[in-house]
Design a protein around this motif. Sequence first.
Motif, mmCIF file in Angstrom:
data_model
loop_
_atom_site.group_PDB
_atom_site.id
_atom_site.type_symbol
_atom_site.label_atom_id
_atom_site.label_comp_id
_atom_site.label_asym_id
_atom_site.label_seq_id
_atom_site.Cartn_x
_atom_site.Cartn_y
_atom_site.Cartn_z
ATOM 1 N N LEU A 192 28.724 99.496 28.155
ATOM 2 C CA LEU A 192 27.752 99.937 28.525
ATOM 3 C C LEU A 192 26.259 99.329 27.978
ATOM 4 O O LEU A 192 25.376 99.246 28.441
ATOM 5 C CB LEU A 192 27.566 101.614 28.321
ATOM 6 C CG LEU A 192 28.431 102.604 28.859
ATOM 7 C CD1 LEU A 192 28.640 103.840 28.361
ATOM 8 C CD2 LEU A 192 27.917 102.581 30.433
ATOM 9 N N ARG A 193 26.574 98.877 26.726
ATOM 10 C CA ARG A 193 25.590 98.153 26.044
ATOM 11 C C ARG A 193 25.277 96.642 26.704
ATOM 12 O O ARG A 193 24.364 96.339 27.188
ATOM 13 C CB ARG A 193 26.032 97.849 24.763
ATOM 14 C CG ARG A 193 25.643 99.122 23.685
ATOM 15 C CD ARG A 193 25.683 98.535 22.251
ATOM 16 N NE ARG A 193 27.079 98.024 21.839
ATOM 17 C CZ ARG A 193 28.190 98.620 21.468
ATOM 18 N NH1 ARG A 193 28.073 99.997 21.427
ATOM 19 N NH2 ARG A 193 29.411 97.902 21.096
ATOM 20 N N ARG A 194 26.502 95.887 27.289
ATOM 21 C CA ARG A 194 26.301 94.903 27.990
ATOM 22 C C ARG A 194 25.744 94.931 29.347
ATOM 23 O O ARG A 194 25.003 94.389 30.080
ATOM 24 C CB ARG A 194 27.710 94.111 28.126
ATOM 25 C CG ARG A 194 28.224 93.616 26.661
ATOM 26 C CD ARG A 194 29.502 92.845 26.802
ATOM 27 N NE ARG A 194 29.795 92.335 25.512
ATOM 28 C CZ ARG A 194 30.248 91.112 25.105
ATOM 29 N NH1 ARG A 194 30.306 90.355 25.960
ATOM 30 N NH2 ARG A 194 30.301 91.005 23.780
ATOM 31 N N LEU A 195 26.110 96.079 30.078
ATOM 32 C CA LEU A 195 25.616 96.587 31.208
ATOM 33 C C LEU A 195 24.209 96.797 31.118
ATOM 34 O O LEU A 195 23.449 96.372 32.091
ATOM 35 C CB LEU A 195 26.439 97.779 31.824
ATOM 36 C CG LEU A 195 26.194 98.103 33.252
ATOM 37 C CD1 LEU A 195 26.685 97.032 34.169
ATOM 38 C CD2 LEU A 195 27.028 99.192 33.768
ATOM 39 N N GLU A 196 23.679 97.258 30.104
ATOM 40 C CA GLU A 196 22.359 97.562 30.012
ATOM 41 C C GLU A 196 21.499 96.336 29.607
ATOM 42 O O GLU A 196 20.305 96.255 30.029
ATOM 43 C CB GLU A 196 22.087 98.659 28.806
ATOM 44 C CG GLU A 196 20.745 99.260 28.543
ATOM 45 C CD GLU A 196 20.639 100.308 27.431
ATOM 46 O OE1 GLU A 196 19.930 100.103 26.656
ATOM 47 O OE2 GLU A 196 21.356 101.150 27.693
ATOM 48 N N LEU A 197 22.118 95.428 29.069
ATOM 49 C CA LEU A 197 21.365 94.241 28.845
ATOM 50 C C LEU A 197 21.364 93.294 29.841
ATOM 51 O O LEU A 197 20.534 92.576 30.062
ATOM 52 C CB LEU A 197 22.100 93.397 27.674
ATOM 53 C CG LEU A 197 22.064 94.022 26.255
ATOM 54 C CD1 LEU A 197 23.051 93.390 25.244
ATOM 55 C CD2 LEU A 197 20.485 94.069 25.780
ATOM 56 N N ALA A 198 22.153 93.256 30.725
ATOM 57 C CA ALA A 198 22.405 92.390 31.819
ATOM 58 C C ALA A 198 23.037 93.123 33.093
ATOM 59 O O ALA A 198 24.066 93.459 32.880
ATOM 60 C CB ALA A 198 23.126 91.279 31.562
ATOM 61 N N GLY A 199 22.350 93.459 34.116
ATOM 62 C CA GLY A 199 22.670 94.055 35.348
ATOM 63 C C GLY A 199 23.943 93.287 35.985
ATOM 64 O O GLY A 199 23.819 91.892 35.856
ATOM 65 N N LEU A 200 24.919 93.805 36.211
ATOM 66 C CA LEU A 200 26.220 93.112 36.684
ATOM 67 C C LEU A 200 26.520 93.644 37.879
ATOM 68 O O LEU A 200 26.261 94.677 38.360
ATOM 69 C CB LEU A 200 27.411 93.438 35.727
ATOM 70 C CG LEU A 200 27.191 93.284 34.362
ATOM 71 C CD1 LEU A 200 28.416 93.779 33.306
ATOM 72 C CD2 LEU A 200 27.155 91.860 34.015
ATOM 73 N N ASP A 201 26.779 92.629 38.904
ATOM 74 C CA ASP A 201 27.155 92.994 40.412
ATOM 75 C C ASP A 201 28.283 93.776 40.300
ATOM 76 O O ASP A 201 28.490 94.902 41.277
ATOM 77 C CB ASP A 201 27.458 91.722 41.101
ATOM 78 C CG ASP A 201 26.256 90.841 41.226
ATOM 79 O OD1 ASP A 201 25.373 91.076 41.134
ATOM 80 O OD2 ASP A 201 26.569 89.296 41.181
ATOM 81 N N LEU A 202 29.394 93.706 39.546
ATOM 82 C CA LEU A 202 30.601 94.583 39.548
ATOM 83 C C LEU A 202 31.002 94.878 38.263
ATOM 84 O O LEU A 202 31.090 94.019 37.207
ATOM 85 C CB LEU A 202 31.677 93.794 40.330
ATOM 86 C CG LEU A 202 32.936 94.487 40.486
ATOM 87 C CD1 LEU A 202 33.045 95.622 41.196
ATOM 88 C CD2 LEU A 202 34.059 93.494 41.074
ATOM 89 N N LEU A 203 31.492 96.170 37.868
ATOM 90 C CA LEU A 203 31.870 96.599 36.885
ATOM 91 C C LEU A 203 33.360 96.819 36.829
ATOM 92 O O LEU A 203 34.010 97.797 37.900
ATOM 93 C CB LEU A 203 31.201 98.029 36.478
ATOM 94 C CG LEU A 203 31.997 98.594 35.119
ATOM 95 C CD1 LEU A 203 31.496 97.872 33.919
ATOM 96 C CD2 LEU A 203 31.299 100.172 34.925
#
Length: 103
Positions: free
Chosen positions: A28-39
């Motif tokens: 979740l922290r990484r997703l917040e820092l950089a929007g990702l196309d796919l989780l």
Amino acid sequence: VPVARSTARLLELFGAVAVMAHSGAAALRRLELAGLDLLVVDLGLPDLDGREVLRRARQRRPAQAALFVSGLPCDDALPAGVALVAKPFQLATLLSAVEGALA
């Protein structure tokens, strides 16, 4: 961790930029820092299960594309638009699921 690392390397071979996290909170922290196309998230993370990670991610980004992976059977219904890839998986199976999740 070895499965996450090898999965990231496989995806990178096909042009993806893979960002690894070894817990739900870290994801979740990484997703917040950089929007990702796919989780791509394991259902069996140690702190938060994959469903909770996706629920929280979609609170911030409602259209977040996702793909679950798991080495355990999953009889529960999956969120709309989210596929499950059972571990161990073949490269073709993973790539097909990734393409479907991003479509």
